[in-house]
Write an enzyme that holds these catalytic residues in place. Structure first.
Site, PDB file in Angstrom:
ATOM      1  N   THR A  54       5.599  27.874  32.315  1.00 39.49           N
ATOM      2  CA  THR A  54       5.258  27.268  31.030  1.00 39.49           C
ATOM      3  C   THR A  54       5.720  28.164  29.889  1.00 39.49           C
ATOM      4  O   THR A  54       6.052  29.340  30.092  1.00 39.49           O
ATOM      5  CB  THR A  54       3.727  27.036  30.921  1.00 39.49           C
ATOM      6  OG1 THR A  54       3.436  26.297  29.733  1.00 39.49           O
ATOM      7  CG2 THR A  54       2.981  28.359  30.870  1.00 39.49           C
ATOM      8  N   TYR A 199      -5.983  42.540  23.589  1.00 38.45           N
ATOM      9  CA  TYR A 199      -4.638  41.975  23.764  1.00 38.45           C
ATOM     10  C   TYR A 199      -3.590  42.888  23.127  1.00 38.45           C
ATOM     11  O   TYR A 199      -2.564  43.201  23.741  1.00 38.45           O
ATOM     12  CB  TYR A 199      -4.581  40.582  23.152  1.00 38.45           C
ATOM     13  CG  TYR A 199      -3.221  39.928  23.220  1.00 38.45           C
ATOM     14  CD1 TYR A 199      -2.773  39.335  24.388  1.00 38.45           C
ATOM     15  CD2 TYR A 199      -2.376  39.909  22.103  1.00 38.45           C
ATOM     16  CE1 TYR A 199      -1.526  38.726  24.455  1.00 38.45           C
ATOM     17  CE2 TYR A 199      -1.129  39.302  22.158  1.00 38.45           C
ATOM     18  CZ  TYR A 199      -0.709  38.715  23.333  1.00 38.45           C
ATOM     19  OH  TYR A 199       0.536  38.122  23.402  1.00 38.45           O
TER      20      TYR A 199
END
Length: 337
Positions: A54, A199
């Site tokens: 994806t 992150y």
């Protein structure tokens, strides 16, 4: 590395301005990444792309396959990987595409994938897969999935890449500008957990590790990192439907498409012009200047040690690396004589 409040604010402003200006300054087309299917440069070369079912990973795989490369989609979900492979064949009927299981949340899966690759030469190893918005865990999920598992994979496949003077590409992010990396507290045990900081830390870790790896392999392997730009991908799927809706609907006004973002990954992985190492690339072929406080030599080495422990790297895993380092040192000694 730990940042002051002022440094964080400055980094946040830079990141925001870069994101909002993407559609204005990002090239719509770029000669370097318009690979032709009849261009022999990539024909038959093996490219491994993690998280290629994806988003940016899929577009990267599609472009490389369209240029004639043999592409392996290394994915956690094999059903989605199969659909992705078929979508590539629909566009490029003669594309040579394989799929294989790779779950970056499990280090045993990383080792199993490396065994599956075997002794095949790997010309392009694109470490693209990642998560954003995971809840706090121990070990910290962003660091382990986005960085440590990829670091282990790069070491396990180092000989495969080195034998053809191939490339390793770490898909990082300019969110590293708002990182707060405490190497003695990677799991946020002594401070408040925030997913964006975690992150950003993982993306800074990728760049630090890239620099450490480049330092060790020299010119035997071309090692770089990429900031593909902020795109309308589904990397933020862990943040919930509301966030994803805003990301997709509102974000499209200033975010890049996944195809636009993938151009930088493709350039660094496959373009003949991309022969430099130890850089963070952005907007196809532009090199990002990272604040020196975030990538100091001492921190590079500390992150290397932390990563090897987190990824449970063994002496055997780094045997090829040690060989390359020994060969490099012998070459340097010979030049001195």
């Amino acid at each position: 590395m730990p940042q002051s409040t002022l440094q964080f604010i400055v980094g946040y402003v830079k990141l925001t301005l870069d994101t909002l200006s993407q559609q204005l300054v990002n090239p719509k087309t770029h000669a370097h990444v318009v690979f032709r299917a009849d261009d022999e440069y990539l024909r038959g070369k093996l490219a491994i792309v993690t998280g290629a079912n994806t988003g940016i990973g899929l577009e990267t795989a599609r472009m490389l396959a369209g240029a004639g490369a043999n592409v392996v989609l290394a994915c956690r979900n094999l059903d989605k990987a199969q659909d992705a492979a078929q979508s590539i064949r629909n566009v490029h009927p003669s594309a040579r595409v394989e799929i294989s299981k790779l779950d970056l949340s499990e280090l045993d899966s990383v080792r199993a994938f490396a065994r599956w690759v075997g002794k095949r030469a790997c010309h392009m190893l694109v470490l693209n897969a990642g998560i954003m918005g995971a809840e706090k865990s121990n070990p910290e999920a962003h660091f382990m999935v986005n960085h440590a598992a990829h670091a282990l994979l790069s070491l396990l496949l180092l000989r495969n890449v080195q034998r053809v003077h191939g490339r390793i590409v770490f898909i990082s992010s300019l969110t590293l500008l708002i990182s707060d990396l405490h190497l003695d507290d990677m799991a946020f045990n002594t401070r408040r957990y925030y997913w964006m900081t975690a992150y950003a830390n993982s993306k800074l870790s990728m760049v630090l590790f890239m620099r450490a790896l480049h330092k060790r392999v020299g010119h035997a392997v071309i090692v770089n990192a990429v900031h593909p730009g902020e795109a309308t991908s589904d990397v933020a799927r862990y943040l919930g439907k509301v966030w994803m809706t805003l990301h997709k609907k509102v974000g499209k006004l200033f975010l890049l498409s996944v195809a636009q973002s993938a151009r930088t990954s493709v350039f660094v992985a496959g373009a003949q012009e991309a022969q430099q190492g130890c850089n963070l690339f952005h907007r196809v072929d532009q090199i990002v200047r990272i604040p020196s406080r975030l990538v100091g030599d001492e921190d590079v080495e500390r992150l290397w040690d932390v990563t090897l422990r987190a990824a449970r790297v063994t002496d055997e895993d780094v045997s090829v690396l040690n060989e390359l380092m020994a060969a490099r040192d012998n070459e340097c000694e010979g030049m001195k004589l």
